[in-house]
Design a protein around this motif. Sequence first.
Motif, PDB file in Angstrom:
ATOM      1  N   PHE A 160     -23.053 -33.340  27.112  1.00 53.88           N
ATOM      2  CA  PHE A 160     -22.617 -33.408  25.726  1.00 53.88           C
ATOM      3  C   PHE A 160     -21.122 -33.711  25.635  1.00 53.88           C
ATOM      4  CE2 PHE A 160     -26.372 -30.751  25.768  1.00 53.88           C
ATOM      5  CZ  PHE A 160     -27.103 -31.252  24.696  1.00 53.88           C
ATOM      6  N   MET A 161     -20.713 -34.216  24.494  1.00 58.75           N
ATOM      7  CA  MET A 161     -19.298 -34.507  24.284  1.00 58.75           C
ATOM      8  C   MET A 161     -18.478 -33.219  24.299  1.00 58.75           C
ATOM      9  SD  MET A 161     -18.630 -37.435  21.435  1.00 58.75           S
ATOM     10  CE  MET A 161     -19.114 -39.143  21.657  1.00 58.75           C
ATOM     11  N   PRO A 162     -17.297 -33.268  24.885  1.00 61.54           N
ATOM     12  CA  PRO A 162     -16.416 -32.097  24.812  1.00 61.54           C
ATOM     13  C   PRO A 162     -15.828 -31.996  23.415  1.00 61.54           C
ATOM     14  CG  PRO A 162     -15.251 -33.929  25.803  1.00 61.54           C
ATOM     15  CD  PRO A 162     -16.666 -34.395  25.588  1.00 61.54           C
ATOM     16  N   GLU A 174     -25.710 -40.386   6.755  1.00 59.13           N
ATOM     17  CA  GLU A 174     -25.097 -39.079   7.024  1.00 59.13           C
ATOM     18  C   GLU A 174     -24.585 -39.007   8.454  1.00 59.13           C
ATOM     19  OE1 GLU A 174     -26.111 -34.303   6.475  1.00 59.13           O
ATOM     20  OE2 GLU A 174     -27.715 -35.807   6.350  1.00 59.13           O
ATOM     21  N   ALA A 175     -25.355 -39.563   9.395  1.00 55.96           N
ATOM     22  CA  ALA A 175     -24.933 -39.567  10.792  1.00 55.96           C
ATOM     23  C   ALA A 175     -23.645 -40.367  10.957  1.00 55.96           C
ATOM     24  CB  ALA A 175     -26.031 -40.151  11.671  1.00 55.96           C
ATOM     25  N   LEU A 216     -26.429 -35.481  16.398  1.00 58.13           N
ATOM     26  CA  LEU A 216     -26.703 -36.156  15.124  1.00 58.13           C
ATOM     27  C   LEU A 216     -28.195 -36.196  14.813  1.00 58.13           C
ATOM     28  CD1 LEU A 216     -24.321 -39.234  15.606  1.00 58.13           C
ATOM     29  CD2 LEU A 216     -23.810 -37.073  14.454  1.00 58.13           C
ATOM     30  N   ALA A 217     -28.996 -35.569  15.661  1.00 59.23           N
ATOM     31  CA  ALA A 217     -30.450 -35.597  15.469  1.00 59.23           C
ATOM     32  C   ALA A 217     -30.832 -34.958  14.138  1.00 59.23           C
ATOM     33  CB  ALA A 217     -31.136 -34.857  16.622  1.00 59.23           C
TER      34      ALA A 217
END
Length: 208
Positions: free
Chosen positions: A82-84, A41-42, A34-35
């Motif tokens: 990181f998320m799968p 928006e995030a 989300l950077a």
Amino acid sequence: IEEAKANESAADRDLISGIFVRLQSACPAWKQSLAGLGQDEAQQVFNQAKRDWLNAFMENQINDMRLINYAFSRLLATPNPFMPTVGEFIAWCREGAIPEGTKNSLQSYKEVCAYQCLPREKRQPCTLSQETWHTLNNLGDLAGWRHMEKLKHKKYWDEEHELTLEKLRSQEPLDVAPEPRAAIERKKEPVNKSAVASRIQAMRESMK
């Protein structure tokens, strides 16, 4: 999307919310996706991700916490911060439906080869693991398979065994091996000669 929302329940939404809380804890780099986005928006991207996961879980009928916990155990064993993807997570859930101790293709192949080497009169299907029996029982060309060259022989088994595992992932029952021949023979009741004689006599009387 509207149809999916109509079919979902508060429990479904709570399930995904709980999963995302655990994902955020297990995946320290989750915010990096989300950077560069503004706060609104995030939040929209995050909400859409939860919506996608909810839809996928409902489509695949994933709501068993035992399977979800198994998926998290797989996630925590990976070094990826990181998320799968939802597809990866659901695949782990489905793997969790396979009973512990189930033989993989190679183990099952070795078992069936040893079984086939036994004299025919000593082969009892019930001595095989259920996954091996189901695979053997569903081989389309059993006679042809027995005479295949080694590489094709193993490949043919692997393909059928994967279908067996897929049934387990889908929590469908496997074929049950027949009982030992000796047990079936023991179940046969001896002929009651006196009862047979009585029925014959009764038939004769009725014909007079």
